[in-house]
Design an enzyme around this catalytic site. Structure first.
Site, PDB file in Angstrom:
ATOM      1  N   LYS A  24       3.269  -1.418  -1.207  1.00  0.00           N
ATOM      2  CA  LYS A  24       2.009  -0.778  -1.532  1.00  0.00           C
ATOM      3  C   LYS A  24       2.330   0.262  -2.465  1.00  0.00           C
ATOM      4  O   LYS A  24       1.597   0.300  -3.745  1.00  0.00           O
ATOM      5  CB  LYS A  24       1.377  -0.331  -0.414  1.00  0.00           C
ATOM      6  CG  LYS A  24       0.947  -1.300   0.426  1.00  0.00           C
ATOM      7  CD  LYS A  24       0.414  -0.793   1.955  1.00  0.00           C
ATOM      8  CE  LYS A  24      -0.105  -2.104   2.675  1.00  0.00           C
ATOM      9  NZ  LYS A  24      -0.449  -1.683   4.149  1.00  0.00           N
ATOM     10  N   GLN A  64      -0.506   3.026   8.135  1.00  0.00           N
ATOM     11  CA  GLN A  64      -0.053   1.630   8.486  1.00  0.00           C
ATOM     12  C   GLN A  64      -0.032   1.363  10.025  1.00  0.00           C
ATOM     13  O   GLN A  64       0.557   2.254  10.734  1.00  0.00           O
ATOM     14  CB  GLN A  64       1.494   1.507   7.753  1.00  0.00           C
ATOM     15  CG  GLN A  64       2.194  -0.028   7.978  1.00  0.00           C
ATOM     16  CD  GLN A  64       1.442  -0.919   7.144  1.00  0.00           C
ATOM     17  OE1 GLN A  64       0.647  -0.461   5.975  1.00  0.00           O
ATOM     18  NE2 GLN A  64       1.604  -1.926   7.373  1.00  0.00           N
ATOM     19  N   ASP A 104      -8.710   0.907   3.646  1.00  0.00           N
ATOM     20  CA  ASP A 104      -8.481  -0.418   4.494  1.00  0.00           C
ATOM     21  C   ASP A 104      -9.726  -0.543   5.074  1.00  0.00           C
ATOM     22  O   ASP A 104      -9.763  -1.709   5.577  1.00  0.00           O
ATOM     23  CB  ASP A 104      -7.595   0.244   5.789  1.00  0.00           C
ATOM     24  CG  ASP A 104      -6.118  -0.082   5.984  1.00  0.00           C
ATOM     25  OD1 ASP A 104      -5.870  -1.117   5.359  1.00  0.00           O
ATOM     26  OD2 ASP A 104      -5.317   0.672   6.635  1.00  0.00           O
TER      27      ASP A 104
HETATM   28  N1  GUN Z   1      -0.536  -3.581   9.347  1.00  0.00           N
HETATM   29  C1  GUN Z   1      -0.825  -4.902   9.080  1.00  0.00           C
HETATM   30  N2  GUN Z   1      -1.977  -5.097   8.231  1.00  0.00           N
HETATM   31  C2  GUN Z   1      -2.384  -3.834   7.838  1.00  0.00           C
HETATM   32  C3  GUN Z   1      -3.455  -3.470   7.187  1.00  0.00           C
HETATM   33  O1  GUN Z   1      -4.042  -4.206   6.401  1.00  0.00           O
HETATM   34  N3  GUN Z   1      -3.522  -2.036   7.109  1.00  0.00           N
HETATM   35  C4  GUN Z   1      -2.882  -1.186   7.589  1.00  0.00           C
HETATM   36  N4  GUN Z   1      -3.261   0.061   7.565  1.00  0.00           N
HETATM   37  N5  GUN Z   1      -2.022  -1.489   8.476  1.00  0.00           N
HETATM   38  C5  GUN Z   1      -1.529  -2.899   8.446  1.00  0.00           C
END
Ligand code: GUN
Length: 282
Positions: free
Chosen positions: A54, A98, A121
């Site tokens: 990311k 995350q 998100d």
């Molecule tokens: N862990 C797995 N997928 C995601 C996501 O889309 N967002 C976040 N914050 N954590 C994740």
């Protein structure tokens, strides 16, 4: 006939070029550089890889990006203090915590603490509620990417039978709402669904988010269907999806590969959401 491959990597690259030029425009016209801060708690190796990807993607399109790494034993109060500070920070347009989080932290309380305008998100109840009621919002990244992948086939979603396997808050529920918004007739299936194969065989669009390697084979697929594989499973060191790709590609009309399908699109939609948040909260 073999299915057409929906190339999420190629689509992502095209979209990222466009995001990059919009970031440049925002910088030159308003002096704003979109900024994303990701919080990583604990030592989950898969999460560490996702977070690094990311950050790299943000930098490639000219956005600011930083990672706050917190130890496995971080308390909920400590994490909430970081979020409060980031909520007030004018240089931070997107905040992403995350998941999964260590067991001493309640993910619901953490998600609820993020300013909904910075919730890139799309997990905050404010954004979820807006999605349900059809109002503009920050949409969750994986479902948003899935809709773009389906649109990439050129086949209309309107009037199609869509079947979603999986009812998570991150993928199954929101993608079902977004398919509905696009005028599909949607069936949501899950681990307790009976006659799953039969229901799936009625699908013009099949979205698979179960988290089990090669779970969906030809018995679940209608001739010519669009099959979207959301799974990321590691088997003998190799990434495989929830769909048996080699078998299903003989029957489907369109299919996303793993890797190179949904994965890159999720990050690209995160970039779009961060740009959107920066444009809306100058
Ligand atoms: N862990 C797995 N997928 C995601 C996501 O889309 N967002 C976040 N914050 N954590 C994740």
């Amino acid at each position: 006939m073999e299915a057409n491959i929906i190339d999420g990597k190629a689509l992502s690259n095209r979209l990222r070029e466009s995001i990059k030029s919009r970031v440049e425009e925002l910088k030159s016209r308003k002096g704003i550089t979109p900024g994303l801060t990701v919080i990583l708690v604990g030592n989950d190796p898969a999460s560490a890889v996702y977070v690094r990807n990311k950050e790299r993607a943000c930098k490639q399109v000219g956005m600011n990006s930083s990672i706050i790494k917190l130890g496995e034993d971080t308390t909920q109060e400590e994490l909430l203090r970081h979020i409060e500070r980031l909520n007030k920070d004018k240089g931070v347009h997107g905040i992403l915590v995350q998941l999964p989080l260590p067991p001493q932290i309640d993910p619901t309380q953490v998600i609820n603490a993020i300013d909904p305008r910075k919730d890139v998100d799309g997990f905050h109840p404010m954004n979820v509620g807006r999605l349900v009621t059809g109002q503009a919002c920050l949409e969750p990244c994986t479902p948003k990417g899935i809709i773009r992948l389906i649109q990439e086939t050129g086949e209309p979603i309107r009037g199609k039978n869509a079947v979603v396997i999986g009812r998570s808050n991150i993928v199954g529920k929101p993608v079902s709402l977004m398919l509905l918004k696009n005028d599909a007739t949607v069936t949501i299936c899950h681990s307790k669904t009976s006659g799953l194969d039969e229901i799936c065989r009625r699908a013009d669009i099949l979205v698979v988010a179960v988290g089990r390697p090669n779970f969906v084979d030809n018995r679940y697929v209608r001739d010519g269907a669009i099959v979207i594989d959301v799974g990321i499973n590691r088997v003998d060191g190799k990434l495989v999806g929830d769909v048996d790709f080699q078998e299903v590609r003989q029957k489907a009309g369109w299919i996303t590969p793993v890797p190179g399908g949904v994965g890159p699109m999720t990050i690209t939609m995160l970039l779009e959401n961060t740009l959107q948040a920066a444009q809306q909260n100058e």
